[in-house]
Design a protein around this motif. Structure first.
Motif, mmCIF file in Angstrom:
data_model
loop_
_atom_site.group_PDB
_atom_site.id
_atom_site.type_symbol
_atom_site.label_atom_id
_atom_site.label_comp_id
_atom_site.label_asym_id
_atom_site.label_seq_id
_atom_site.Cartn_x
_atom_site.Cartn_y
_atom_site.Cartn_z
ATOM 1 N N ASN A 218 0.742 -1.256 0.053
ATOM 2 C CA ASN A 218 0.040 0.220 0.215
ATOM 3 C C ASN A 218 0.613 1.182 -0.336
ATOM 4 O OD1 ASN A 218 -2.397 -1.401 0.115
ATOM 5 N ND2 ASN A 218 -2.720 -1.159 2.347
ATOM 6 N N MET A 219 2.181 1.026 0.730
ATOM 7 C CA MET A 219 3.159 2.158 0.662
ATOM 8 C C MET A 219 4.170 2.079 -0.909
ATOM 9 S SD MET A 219 4.428 3.163 4.357
ATOM 10 C CE MET A 219 5.224 4.046 3.518
ATOM 11 N N GLY A 220 3.338 1.349 -1.438
ATOM 12 C CA GLY A 220 4.354 1.723 -3.178
ATOM 13 C C GLY A 220 5.675 0.890 -2.502
ATOM 14 N N GLN A 221 6.005 0.233 -1.838
ATOM 15 C CA GLN A 221 7.300 -0.679 -1.493
ATOM 16 C C GLN A 221 7.140 -2.380 -1.162
ATOM 17 O OE1 GLN A 221 7.196 -0.489 2.896
ATOM 18 N NE2 GLN A 221 8.260 2.354 2.770
ATOM 19 N N ALA A 222 8.866 -2.445 -2.090
ATOM 20 C CA ALA A 222 8.200 -3.762 -2.803
ATOM 21 C C ALA A 222 9.435 -4.270 -1.824
ATOM 22 C CB ALA A 222 8.441 -3.433 -4.656
ATOM 23 N N SER A 223 10.571 -3.556 -1.861
ATOM 24 C CA SER A 223 11.483 -4.082 -0.633
ATOM 25 C C SER A 223 11.734 -2.935 0.399
ATOM 26 C CB SER A 223 12.594 -4.476 -1.611
ATOM 27 O OG SER A 223 13.593 -3.598 -1.900
ATOM 28 N N THR A 224 12.370 -3.710 1.780
ATOM 29 C CA THR A 224 13.335 -2.907 2.622
ATOM 30 C C THR A 224 14.060 -3.233 3.547
ATOM 31 O OG1 THR A 224 11.337 -3.508 4.051
ATOM 32 C CG2 THR A 224 11.053 -1.686 3.351
ATOM 33 N N LEU A 225 14.624 -2.687 3.661
ATOM 34 C CA LEU A 225 16.214 -3.120 5.204
ATOM 35 C C LEU A 225 16.030 -1.829 6.019
ATOM 36 C CD1 LEU A 225 18.754 -4.080 5.596
ATOM 37 C CD2 LEU A 225 19.546 -2.153 4.133
ATOM 38 N N SER A 226 15.626 -2.729 7.351
ATOM 39 C CA SER A 226 15.658 -1.981 8.726
ATOM 40 C C SER A 226 16.522 -2.079 9.403
ATOM 41 C CB SER A 226 14.248 -2.350 9.197
ATOM 42 O OG SER A 226 12.901 -1.923 8.430
ATOM 43 N N LEU A 227 17.221 -1.359 10.215
ATOM 44 C CA LEU A 227 18.004 -0.794 11.014
ATOM 45 C C LEU A 227 17.915 -1.071 11.990
ATOM 46 C CD1 LEU A 227 20.811 -0.057 8.363
ATOM 47 C CD2 LEU A 227 20.857 -2.274 8.953
ATOM 48 N N SER A 228 18.475 -1.265 13.226
ATOM 49 C CA SER A 228 17.839 -0.743 14.625
ATOM 50 C C SER A 228 18.983 0.062 15.124
ATOM 51 C CB SER A 228 17.415 -1.903 15.729
ATOM 52 O OG SER A 228 16.836 -2.971 15.168
ATOM 53 N N MET A 229 18.245 1.081 15.807
ATOM 54 C CA MET A 229 18.923 2.105 16.850
ATOM 55 C C MET A 229 18.898 1.761 18.417
ATOM 56 S SD MET A 229 18.632 5.136 14.530
ATOM 57 C CE MET A 229 19.501 6.476 15.803
ATOM 58 N N VAL A 230 19.970 1.016 19.249
ATOM 59 C CA VAL A 230 19.917 0.683 20.286
ATOM 60 C C VAL A 230 20.661 1.351 21.147
ATOM 61 C CG1 VAL A 230 19.680 -1.259 22.070
ATOM 62 C CG2 VAL A 230 19.098 -2.128 19.686
ATOM 63 N N ASP B 46 21.454 0.933 25.523
ATOM 64 C CA ASP B 46 21.103 0.546 26.919
ATOM 65 C C ASP B 46 20.019 -0.793 27.156
ATOM 66 O OD1 ASP B 46 23.374 1.913 27.929
ATOM 67 O OD2 ASP B 46 21.725 3.566 28.469
ATOM 68 N N GLY B 47 19.841 -1.721 25.843
ATOM 69 C CA GLY B 47 18.994 -2.537 25.684
ATOM 70 C C GLY B 47 17.483 -2.233 25.411
ATOM 71 N N VAL B 48 17.403 -0.677 25.350
ATOM 72 C CA VAL B 48 16.178 -0.220 24.467
ATOM 73 C C VAL B 48 16.096 -0.035 22.863
ATOM 74 C CG1 VAL B 48 14.388 1.497 25.381
ATOM 75 C CG2 VAL B 48 15.927 0.513 26.935
ATOM 76 N N LEU B 49 15.236 0.240 22.502
ATOM 77 C CA LEU B 49 15.315 0.258 21.343
ATOM 78 C C LEU B 49 14.529 2.354 21.192
ATOM 79 C CD1 LEU B 49 15.382 -0.837 17.893
ATOM 80 C CD2 LEU B 49 12.601 -1.011 18.374
ATOM 81 N N ILE B 50 15.745 2.877 20.293
ATOM 82 C CA ILE B 50 15.960 4.114 20.546
ATOM 83 C C ILE B 50 14.941 5.039 19.241
ATOM 84 C CG2 ILE B 50 16.728 4.776 22.851
ATOM 85 C CD1 ILE B 50 19.412 5.714 20.520
ATOM 86 N N GLY B 51 14.890 4.050 18.181
ATOM 87 C CA GLY B 51 14.858 3.868 17.299
ATOM 88 C C GLY B 51 15.207 3.281 15.808
ATOM 89 N N MET B 52 14.478 3.559 14.503
ATOM 90 C CA MET B 52 14.717 2.551 13.711
ATOM 91 C C MET B 52 15.271 3.374 12.327
ATOM 92 S SD MET B 52 13.942 -0.812 14.473
ATOM 93 C CE MET B 52 13.690 -1.246 13.235
ATOM 94 N N ILE B 53 16.157 3.140 11.533
ATOM 95 C CA ILE B 53 16.702 2.862 10.326
ATOM 96 C C ILE B 53 15.705 2.705 9.340
ATOM 97 C CG2 ILE B 53 18.115 4.678 8.235
ATOM 98 C CD1 ILE B 53 20.385 4.012 11.344
ATOM 99 N N THR B 54 14.799 3.113 8.446
ATOM 100 C CA THR B 54 14.066 2.192 7.304
ATOM 101 C C THR B 54 14.256 2.301 5.808
ATOM 102 O OG1 THR B 54 12.845 1.281 8.619
ATOM 103 C CG2 THR B 54 12.536 1.090 6.785
#
Length: 516
Positions: A262-274, A276-284
């Motif tokens: 629905n977003m027009g995305q055929a593929s993605t790569l997501s990277l975690s930003m962690v 102290d063991g907490v997910l503070i953000g994402m890079i997609t």
């Protein structure tokens, strides 16, 4: 603006989606993405316990014929030697290692869970057409000179778009209530921008965020291909116990695939930003066509994202310490005014430096020994007294009284935000008040039910949708802790004053004032 009924409908629909998300078996989907092959091996016997249905495309054998056989029987002694080396010498051993069969060269990626050894086969890619590890290092080095989070985020999306070749790169930030915001973006010319848009928690629900802590990158190669089922030892497809949390090839939730389409995305790569063991953000990173990066580059980008998270944490910690130092100094000056005045209310509310300089608000009320003093815009004494009587605990904070405590809201009709901290044991308190702030929130797609086929399906359009937020004040945030620290200092000052009075009574005649 949205009215109370619409907001309630939004909240109920979001809670329903979150409840359903919890039930989805995203760790144990029993399937993988089609571009690779997976084998699950029993650690003791090194026999194949499960395999993906597409094994014939590489090995020339069906999964049923491979299951139950040992690694040596099915893949040869050289493969076993390389596998044992990875398991024995990790993380120093080569992972992935190469494997060729029938002229097809693959990367073999190995990891071990509590119950199985997972072996994944991805077709080898021409690494010469992708950035080298040195390029990733140089990008991280350029970012290391940036000193603000805004500059860093802008630099991250620019560098990653250059490194990955994806059409769009975004940095997500999570807010305390669970929803998120796109805080940086780099995109191809002509694409619709999403920068500054908010999205609901159900877009990246809690169990998905937990997986991003276990697996620091997630590659979805194509939204068009169907997944490939795993076949278990008994020849069936009952593989629900196989935990694929750390698998590169783990299949994708049908709901999320539809979301991407629905977003027009055929593929993605997501990277975690962690942090102290907490997910503070994402890079997609998202692309309009199927796209896959080599495994080694993906691992390098995991390190890159981790470096960015550490740098964000460092910048924010420096900003926090600077802010704490300034606040501590201001609080010290405010409390020192008590030494010159017997009247605490006058010291806190009536001098050039007041409690509102330390704790920004529209008004404040101080209650000591049953007497209430006011500063700025405040409720009437009777309304405030009735409000305080309704509280079970004098430690109280809200930035939306009407939504979070509708039964109390009529008592403080002119205020949306209230913060109360107790003072001493005699029912004293410090209360702060904030008026409503009308705000507009821009969302990634219309959040109303008309933009979904069903309440549980993803949004059909992701064009920016705005709505006004009423009955809310600015969030108190760190002011809650700062108000509690001030209360502790004031209690200490009250105690010292009481002790001084007791000492004076003990050493002086109460009638004449003369020393005993």
């Amino acid at each position: 603006m949205i009215d109370a009924q619409e907001r309630q409908e939004f909240d109920l629909a979001e809670q329903h989606r979150l409840a359903v998300c919890v039930l989805e078996p995203i760790r144990t989907p029993g399937a993988i993405q089609r571009h690779g092959i997976l084998l699950a091996i029993e650690p003791e016997s090194l026999t194949i316990a499960a395999a993906s249905e597409n094994t014939a495309t590489l090995f020339g054998s069906s999964p049923e014929s491979m299951i139950g056989g040992t690694i040596v029987e099915q893949l040869g002694p050289r493969f076993l030697s390389d596998l044992v080396k990875v398991l024995r010498d990790a993380p120093l051993a080569p992972n992935p290692f190469p494997f060729e069969r029938g002229g097809q060269l693959t990367d073999v990626i190995v990891h071990q869970s509590a119950t199985h050894i997972f072996v994944e086969f991805e077709p080898v890619m021409d690494v010469a057409s992708f950035p080298s590890p040195a390029a990733v290092y140089e990008a991280a080095l350029r970012l290391s000179t940036l000193n603000t989070t805004d500059e860093l985020r802008v630099g991250v999306v620019r560098e990653l778009r250059e490194l990955t070749g994806f059409d769009r790169v975004m940095v997500y930030q999570f807010h305390p209530d669970g929803h998120g915001e796109i805080v940086a973006e780099a995109l191809s010319e002509g694409m619709e921008p999403y920068l500054g848009l908010h999205y609901p928690e159900s877009d990246i629900p809690a169990q998905a965020r937990e997986l991003y802590l276990i697996k620091l990158s997630r590659s979805i190669v194509s939204t068009a291909d169907d997944s490939v089922a795993l076949v278990s030892r008994n020849g069936g497809t009952d593989t629900a116990t196989l935990d694929l949390s750390r698998a590169e090839l783990r299949s994708v939730s049908p709901h999320h695939l539809q979301f991407m389409r629905n977003m027009g995305q055929a593929s993605t790569l997501s990277l975690s930003m962690v942090r102290d063991g907490v997910l503070i953000g994402m890079i997609t990173c998202a692309h309009h066509s199927p796209r896959r990066l080599p495994f080694v580059l993906r691992r390098g980008l995991e390190v890159f994202a981790n470096q960015v998270a550490l740098q964000v944490s460092s910048i924010e910690e420096i900003e926090r310490l600077t802010r704490v130092a300034a606040v501590t100094a201001r609080r010290g000056r405010l409390v020192s005014q008590l030494a010159d005045l017997d009247d605490m209310a006058a010291a806190l509310l009536g001098q050039t430096l007041t409690v509102l300089d330390l704790l920004p608000a529209d008004g404040a009320a101080l209650c000591l020994d049953g007497t209430v003093s006011f500063l700025g815009s405040t409720p009437t004494g009777s309304n405030l007294g009735a409000f305080i009587e309704q509280l079970d605990d004098l430690s109280f904070a809200t930035d939306s009284l009407a939504w979070q405590h509708p039964g109390l809201a009529p008592l403080l009709a002119d205020f949306a935000g209230v913060l109360v901290v107790p003072l001493g044991r005699g029912g004293g308190y410090l209360a702060l008040f904030r008026h409503e702030v009308l705000r507009t929130v821009n969302w990634l797609g219309d959040q109303r039910s008309s933009n979904r086929e069903t309440p549980l399906s993803p949004r059909t359009s992701f064009s920016s949708w705005s709505h006004g937020v009423t009955d809310s004040a600015y969030a108190w945030g760190e002011l809650e802790a700062e108000a509690a620290a001030l209360a502790q200092d004031l209690e200490g000052a009250l105690l010292q004053r009481a002790q001084a009075k007791l000492a004076s009574v003990a050493l002086h005649d109460p009638l004449t004032g003369l020393p005993n």
